[in-house]
Each structure stands twice: as C-alpha cells, then as structure tokens.
Write a protein that holds these residues in place. Structure first.
Motif, PDB file in Angstrom:
ATOM      1  N   GLN A  88       0.684  -0.981  -0.051  1.00 11.12           N
ATOM      2  CA  GLN A  88      -0.070   0.293   0.028  1.00 11.12           C
ATOM      3  C   GLN A  88       0.808   1.497   0.403  1.00 11.12           C
ATOM      4  O   GLN A  88       1.537   0.885   0.140  1.00 11.12           O
ATOM      5  N   LEU A  93       3.483  -4.440   4.058  1.00 10.56           N
ATOM      6  CA  LEU A  93       3.424  -4.101   5.442  1.00 10.56           C
ATOM      7  C   LEU A  93       2.993  -5.353   5.311  1.00 10.56           C
ATOM      8  O   LEU A  93       2.298  -6.180   4.721  1.00 10.56           O
ATOM      9  N   THR A  95       2.103  -8.331   8.679  1.00  9.74           N
ATOM     10  CA  THR A  95       1.299  -7.126   9.927  1.00  9.74           C
ATOM     11  C   THR A  95       1.286  -8.679  10.634  1.00  9.74           C
ATOM     12  O   THR A  95       0.395  -9.810   9.710  1.00  9.74           O
ATOM     13  N   THR A 271       3.024  -4.228  12.317  1.00  7.78           N
ATOM     14  CA  THR A 271       3.747  -4.270  11.264  1.00  7.78           C
ATOM     15  C   THR A 271       5.041  -3.896  10.885  1.00  7.78           C
ATOM     16  O   THR A 271       5.516  -2.898  11.583  1.00  7.78           O
ATOM     17  N   ILE A 273       6.960  -2.680   8.234  1.00  5.24           N
ATOM     18  CA  ILE A 273       7.024  -1.619   6.592  1.00  5.24           C
ATOM     19  C   ILE A 273       8.632  -1.495   5.976  1.00  5.24           C
ATOM     20  O   ILE A 273       9.542  -1.147   6.677  1.00  5.24           O
TER      21      ILE A 273
END
Length: 285
Positions: A88, A93, A95, A271, A273
C-alpha cells in the motif's frame, strides 16, 4: 537466527576486496581493519510501487506453522492473506495479527525469493521500519539455495537483521553454519544511540564476498565476519559455507525461544514496513 529457528546506502567507493584501515562510529566496537567492497551493478530493485500482492516473479511464501513453530516454538501461523501481507502506498506491509486461525492464536507472513532470485556475493539491503513489543520478532535474512539437498545448518544462514521487539534500540547480525548455529551462531549486536528502530526507517544491509560478510546499519559498518573468525570461534570445528548462492527471506514472527511470548502490554496488530529491497553485484561478476 537459526533456520528451523528462523531463524544505505551503497558502501564507500573502494576497490572490491581492498583492505583498508578505517574507524567506524557506532554504538558498538569494531575492528580497525575491515574489508570494504563496492558493488555497483543493481540487479534487484523492489520498490513496492504497485498496490496489492507482492510480485510473484520475485516473492513466494512459507505457509503454516512449520514443525514446532518453525523450530523455535513460534506462535504465529504464516499466511499469504492481504490481512498479513500487502503493498500500500509504496511500501510492503507484513502484519502480525492476534486472532484464532488454523489452531494458532496469531497470524503473520514470511516471504522468500527461493527458486526466484538467488545470488552469490554482493550487497543485499532493505529499508525497513520495525515493529515493537514483547514477543515481536522481525527479520531480514538469507539461506543457502541448496538447503533442500543440504539441510540447515549445512546450507548456511546469514541474518542481516533480527531484533527483539521488547528491546527496540538493539539489533543483531549473525551467520550460522556447521559448528556455529542456533544459540552458538557468530553474532554481533548494534545499538542505535538516542533513537529506536520502531520510530523511523533504517537501512539494514550486508556486503558479502568470498572471504567476508560485512554488516551495516544505514552507512555504519559495525561488524565483519571472516573464515578466520569462524575458525577461531569454533576452535577449528566450523565450516565456512558462504561460497554459493543464497536467497532472501523477510518475516515477522510472534513468540518463540528468541523473544519469548507476547504479554498483556503487547499491542496488536504490529507491522513491519518495508520501503525497498535492493541487491547489487560487482560489475566483474
């Protein structure tokens, strides 16, 4: 990290395999003499620009909970669902969720480039913002591509970055091989001064040649491991196995022997990233 245990900035422009005397400023001590390499040919540039699932030409997934929680008593079930792994707004991501799923209390994701992208030697780096919390265990690492025929630890493992979420200022870089693996891996910690790894992005990388693996955080070279180190650390019993192609893994584990279980103060979701993953090789390779 152990395998069944699961477990920058380009370097200064110096001659490949040239040995120089250098002083490194970091939160850790380092040798005064290091082998520093220049890898200028970009061969993998994953910027995660397209929203949705990761590029299946580069990334595959490990699914499930492995044997004994991937050998470490980890608590998560790895999936390829968008709830656990998605792209995104230009970042990947990964998670970890607290939820009942396939008999596990947590879910997460573990990506790998096995049989899709494998390379011997070069610079491997990723720009990542790490999660935090007791029992949270993110990692960016590599395994020998011959692992199916040469089971761990014979295949070798390079942990570019692993980290205990309850200690958000310290990460660990390690190598594992025959005679030095699991809790006996050859490792070094890096401490981030006056900051935390969960509050911003940092570049985690290695530069790897026939006789060395260098570990970096951002533009800081904080450790070098050589065959001589393996020999010294294992009293001659260890075998240097970092002379063949390896593939990349990224995952976010929950619990396990390395970090312990989450507690009441651990917040979910958490998360990892990832802004990008890049791999370089030497122009002569």
């Amino acid at each position: 990290m152990k395998y069944m245990q699961i477990k920058t900035i380009q370097s200064v422009a110096l001659t490949y395999l040239g040995v120089i005397a250098m002083s490194v400023i970091s939160g850790c001590e380092t040798d005064e003499t290091q082998t520093v390499a220049t890898f200028t040919n970009l061969v993998l540039d994953e910027n995660f620009d397209n929203d949705g699932a990761p590029n299946d030409q580069v990334w595959g997934f490990d699914i499930g909970n492995g044997i004994d929680g991937w050998g470490n008593q980890e608590l998560q079930y790895y999936t390829d669902r968008p709830e656990n792994v998605t792209i995104q707004n230009g970042v990947l991501l990964i998670t970890a969720q607290q939820e009942s799923f396939q008999g596990s209390e947590y879910t997460s994701a573990r990506l790998l480039t096995k049989d899709k992208f494998e390379q011997q030697y070069g610079r491997f780096e990723a720009r990542i913002r790490l999660p935090f919390g007791q029992g949270i265990w993110p990692a960016f690492w590599m395994l020998g591509a011959d692992i199916d025929e040469n089971p761990w630890p014979g295949a070798g493992e390079i942990d570019i970055m692993e980290y205990r979420g309850q200690n958000p200022t310290v990460l660990i870089g390690s190598v594992h091989g025959p005679g030095y693996n699991g809790g006996d891996a050859i490792s070094k910690e890096y401490t981030l001064e006056n900051d935390r790894f969960d509050t911003g992005f940092h570049i985690f990388g290695i530069e790897w040649g026939p006789d060395f693996v260098n570990f970096y955080v951002d533009d800081v070279l904080y450790n070098q491991i050589t065959p001589e180190d393996v020999n010294e650390e294992t009293d001659g019993e260890g075998v240097w196995v970092f002379n063949k192609p390896f593939y990349i893994l990224m995952n976010l584990a929950v619990g396990g022997t390395f970090v312990g279980s989450p507690n009441a103060e651990t917040e979910f979701p958490q998360t990892m990233i990832v802004d990008y993953v890049r791999v370089y090789k030497n122009n002569a390779d």
